[in-house]
Design a protein around this motif. Structure first.
Motif, PDB file in Angstrom:
ATOM      1  N   LEU A 163      12.041-104.936 -72.512  1.00 39.06           N
ATOM      2  CA  LEU A 163      10.937-105.432 -73.332  1.00 39.06           C
ATOM      3  C   LEU A 163      11.431-106.702 -74.013  1.00 39.06           C
ATOM      4  N   ASN A 164      10.675-107.798 -73.876  1.00 37.79           N
ATOM      5  CA  ASN A 164      11.269-109.105 -74.152  1.00 37.79           C
ATOM      6  C   ASN A 164      10.444-109.941 -75.136  1.00 37.79           C
ATOM      7  N   ARG A 165      10.292-109.416 -76.348  1.00 33.67           N
ATOM      8  CA  ARG A 165       9.788-110.216 -77.473  1.00 33.67           C
ATOM      9  C   ARG A 165      10.731-109.996 -78.661  1.00 33.67           C
ATOM     10  N   PRO A 166      11.987-110.360 -78.501  1.00 37.63           N
ATOM     11  CA  PRO A 166      12.981-110.001 -79.519  1.00 37.63           C
ATOM     12  C   PRO A 166      12.683-110.572 -80.896  1.00 37.63           C
ATOM     13  N   GLU A 167      11.993-111.708 -80.949  1.00 36.94           N
ATOM     14  CA  GLU A 167      11.690-112.319 -82.246  1.00 36.94           C
ATOM     15  C   GLU A 167      10.720-111.465 -83.066  1.00 36.94           C
ATOM     16  N   ARG A 168      10.006-110.529 -82.398  1.00 32.13           N
ATOM     17  CA  ARG A 168       9.057-109.631 -83.077  1.00 32.13           C
ATOM     18  C   ARG A 168       9.418-108.168 -82.817  1.00 32.13           C
ATOM     19  N   LEU A 169      10.693-107.894 -82.606  1.00 32.53           N
ATOM     20  CA  LEU A 169      11.161-106.534 -82.299  1.00 32.53           C
ATOM     21  C   LEU A 169      10.387-105.943 -81.126  1.00 32.53           C
ATOM     22  N   ASN A 170      10.038-106.813 -80.172  1.00 30.50           N
ATOM     23  CA  ASN A 170       9.350-106.423 -78.936  1.00 30.50           C
ATOM     24  C   ASN A 170       8.004-105.754 -79.200  1.00 30.50           C
ATOM     25  N   ALA A 171       7.357-106.175 -80.293  1.00 30.72           N
ATOM     26  CA  ALA A 171       6.045-105.628 -80.641  1.00 30.72           C
ATOM     27  C   ALA A 171       5.018-105.964 -79.562  1.00 30.72           C
ATOM     28  N   ILE A 172       4.000-105.133 -79.498  1.00 27.80           N
ATOM     29  CA  ILE A 172       3.047-105.145 -78.381  1.00 27.80           C
ATOM     30  C   ILE A 172       1.904-106.122 -78.638  1.00 27.80           C
ATOM     31  N   THR A 173       1.599-106.915 -77.621  1.00 27.49           N
ATOM     32  CA  THR A 173       0.439-107.810 -77.622  1.00 27.49           C
ATOM     33  C   THR A 173      -0.351-107.566 -76.343  1.00 27.49           C
ATOM     34  N   THR A 174      -1.483-108.240 -76.222  1.00 27.94           N
ATOM     35  CA  THR A 174      -2.267-108.124 -74.995  1.00 27.94           C
ATOM     36  C   THR A 174      -1.464-108.598 -73.792  1.00 27.94           C
ATOM     37  N   GLU A 175      -0.721-109.683 -73.951  1.00 28.32           N
ATOM     38  CA  GLU A 175       0.113-110.170 -72.852  1.00 28.32           C
ATOM     39  C   GLU A 175       1.171-109.130 -72.478  1.00 28.32           C
ATOM     40  N   TRP A 176       1.805-108.518 -73.477  1.00 23.95           N
ATOM     41  CA  TRP A 176       2.804-107.465 -73.254  1.00 23.95           C
ATOM     42  C   TRP A 176       2.209-106.329 -72.433  1.00 23.95           C
ATOM     43  N   ILE A 177       0.999-105.922 -72.808  1.00 23.54           N
ATOM     44  CA  ILE A 177       0.341-104.816 -72.103  1.00 23.54           C
ATOM     45  C   ILE A 177       0.121-105.158 -70.637  1.00 23.54           C
ATOM     46  N   GLU A 178      -0.386-106.354 -70.372  1.00 14.10           N
ATOM     47  CA  GLU A 178      -0.662-106.736 -68.988  1.00 14.10           C
ATOM     48  C   GLU A 178       0.631-106.935 -68.199  1.00 14.10           C
ATOM     49  N   ASP A 179       1.652-107.486 -68.848  1.00 14.03           N
ATOM     50  CA  ASP A 179       2.948-107.632 -68.174  1.00 14.03           C
ATOM     51  C   ASP A 179       3.548-106.268 -67.839  1.00 14.03           C
ATOM     52  N   MET A 180       3.388-105.308 -68.746  1.00 18.54           N
ATOM     53  CA  MET A 180       3.902-103.973 -68.483  1.00 18.54           C
ATOM     54  C   MET A 180       3.182-103.319 -67.311  1.00 18.54           C
ATOM     55  N   HIS A 181       1.883-103.464 -67.248  1.00 22.76           N
ATOM     56  CA  HIS A 181       1.133-102.928 -66.107  1.00 22.76           C
ATOM     57  C   HIS A 181       1.603-103.563 -64.802  1.00 22.76           C
ATOM     58  N   SER A 182       1.858-104.861 -64.818  1.00 23.06           N
ATOM     59  CA  SER A 182       2.332-105.537 -63.612  1.00 23.06           C
ATOM     60  C   SER A 182       3.697-105.007 -63.187  1.00 23.06           C
ATOM     61  N   ALA A 183       4.585-104.814 -64.158  1.00 24.12           N
ATOM     62  CA  ALA A 183       5.911-104.279 -63.850  1.00 24.12           C
ATOM     63  C   ALA A 183       5.823-102.861 -63.295  1.00 24.12           C
ATOM     64  N   LEU A 184       4.931-102.054 -63.845  1.00 24.07           N
ATOM     65  CA  LEU A 184       4.769-100.681 -63.369  1.00 24.07           C
ATOM     66  C   LEU A 184       4.175-100.654 -61.969  1.00 24.07           C
ATOM     67  N   ASP A 185       3.301-101.618 -61.653  1.00 24.65           N
ATOM     68  CA  ASP A 185       2.782-101.733 -60.279  1.00 24.65           C
ATOM     69  C   ASP A 185       3.934-101.921 -59.297  1.00 24.65           C
ATOM     70  N   VAL A 186       4.862-102.793 -59.657  1.00 22.75           N
ATOM     71  CA  VAL A 186       6.012-103.083 -58.791  1.00 22.75           C
ATOM     72  C   VAL A 186       6.875-101.835 -58.625  1.00 22.75           C
ATOM     73  N   LEU A 187       7.192-101.181 -59.712  1.00 19.85           N
ATOM     74  CA  LEU A 187       8.088-100.028 -59.667  1.00 19.85           C
ATOM     75  C   LEU A 187       7.484 -98.859 -58.900  1.00 19.85           C
ATOM     76  N   ALA A 188       6.217 -98.590 -59.134  1.00 18.29           N
ATOM     77  CA  ALA A 188       5.571 -97.438 -58.504  1.00 18.29           C
ATOM     78  C   ALA A 188       5.501 -97.576 -56.992  1.00 18.29           C
ATOM     79  N   SER A 189       5.471 -98.816 -56.492  1.00 17.30           N
ATOM     80  CA  SER A 189       5.313 -99.038 -55.057  1.00 17.30           C
ATOM     81  C   SER A 189       6.627 -99.338 -54.342  1.00 17.30           C
ATOM     82  N   ASP A 190       7.731 -99.361 -55.075  1.00 16.83           N
ATOM     83  CA  ASP A 190       9.019 -99.737 -54.487  1.00 16.83           C
ATOM     84  C   ASP A 190       9.889 -98.491 -54.295  1.00 16.83           C
ATOM     85  N   SER A 191       9.958 -97.992 -53.092  1.00 13.59           N
ATOM     86  CA  SER A 191      10.712 -96.770 -52.823  1.00 13.59           C
ATOM     87  C   SER A 191      12.221 -96.987 -52.869  1.00 13.59           C
TER      88      SER A 191
END
Length: 267
Positions: free
Chosen positions: A18-46
């Protein structure tokens, strides 16, 4: 993905930071969408066998960024209630997706884990805390329900109902030592050893049969959803037969006789 870093290392271990160290990695809309994108990659990578989640800088995740949330409420064009519900559903879906990833997920908790960040810790399958880690379920102290992003379902299953109620109803923070004592984390290590210790655990898991590990996570998660020992055993029986047919058991037996590490088939 600016707010989430995803790195694939050796032995099939993926590191999600989680990469917003200046805000203790607090959650934003961009964070949420980036997390969904990362989970898409992980879930499909055997080829990814284990996922490690940690925070950049001195915190794991401080929850929703309050400055950002004020902007969302003021700028929403669907009305505050409707806009808030859509945002809440999108955020809480991350916890469900982490919990249901086919790979084991290990949370390496550094510094504060609060609100939805705490829910992300709960969603992991294993949790290791740095000595600096601290946990907050403080929604009740700011006029909200402490049950948020799956906390009401995950937390009592991990620590028991009485401890869960005390921490959720008072909203008091608790430290890594208490988290270990109540069984929330499996161990506490010095801050400088957190990632190395977590990677050692991930490596030990990744060394096992990929199919066996995946089926272990699946069967335990399914068993928690049912109330009958008979049904759980029926499910286990079928799972064991499936695992036996992969050839990994034969390889493990050969490796034992030959006094070498097993070479399990990769997906």
């Amino acid at each position: 993905m600016n707010t989430i870093m995803l790195e694939r290392g050796k032995n099939g271990i993926a590191l999600m930071t989680l990469n917003r160290p200046e805000r203790l990695n607090a959650i934003t809309t961009e964070w949420i969408e980036d997390m969904h994108s990362a989970l898409d990659v992980l879930a499909s990578d055997s080829t990814v066998r284990v996922v490690v989640v940690t925070g950049a800088g001195r915190g794991f995740c401080a929850g929703y960024d309050l400055k950002h949330s004020e902007a969302v409420l003021k700028d929403g064009d669907l009305g505050q209630v409707w806009e808030g519900m859509l945002s809440q559903e999108r955020l809480s879906a991350i916890v469900k997706r982490v919990h249901k990833l086919p790979q084991p997920v290990i949370a390496a908790v550094n510094g504060p884990a609060a609100g939805a960040g705490f829910a992300l810790v709960l969603a992991a399958d294993l949790r290791i805390a740095a000595a600096s880690a601290n946990f907050h379920v403080a929604n009740a102290r700011i006029g909200l329900a402490a049950g948020d992003c799956g906390i009401s379902w995950l937390f009592p299953r991990l620590v028991g109902l009485a401890r869960c109620y005390e921490l959720m109803l008072t909203g008091r923070p608790f430290d890594a030592s208490e988290a270990e004592r109540i069984g929330l984390v499996s161990r506490v290590v010095p801050d400088e050893m957190l990632l190395d210790t977590t990677m050692e655990l991930a490596t030990a898991i990744a060394a096992n049969s990929a199919f066996g590990v995946r089926m272990t996570k699946q069967v335990v998660a399914s068993a928690l959803e049912i109330a009958s020992l008979d049904v759980a055993i029926d499910m286990e029986n079928r799972t064991q037969v499936l695992c036996a047919l992969t050839g990994d058991v034969d390889e493990a037996m050969h490796a034992f006789r030959e006094k070498r590490p097993p070479r399990f088939r990769q997906p």
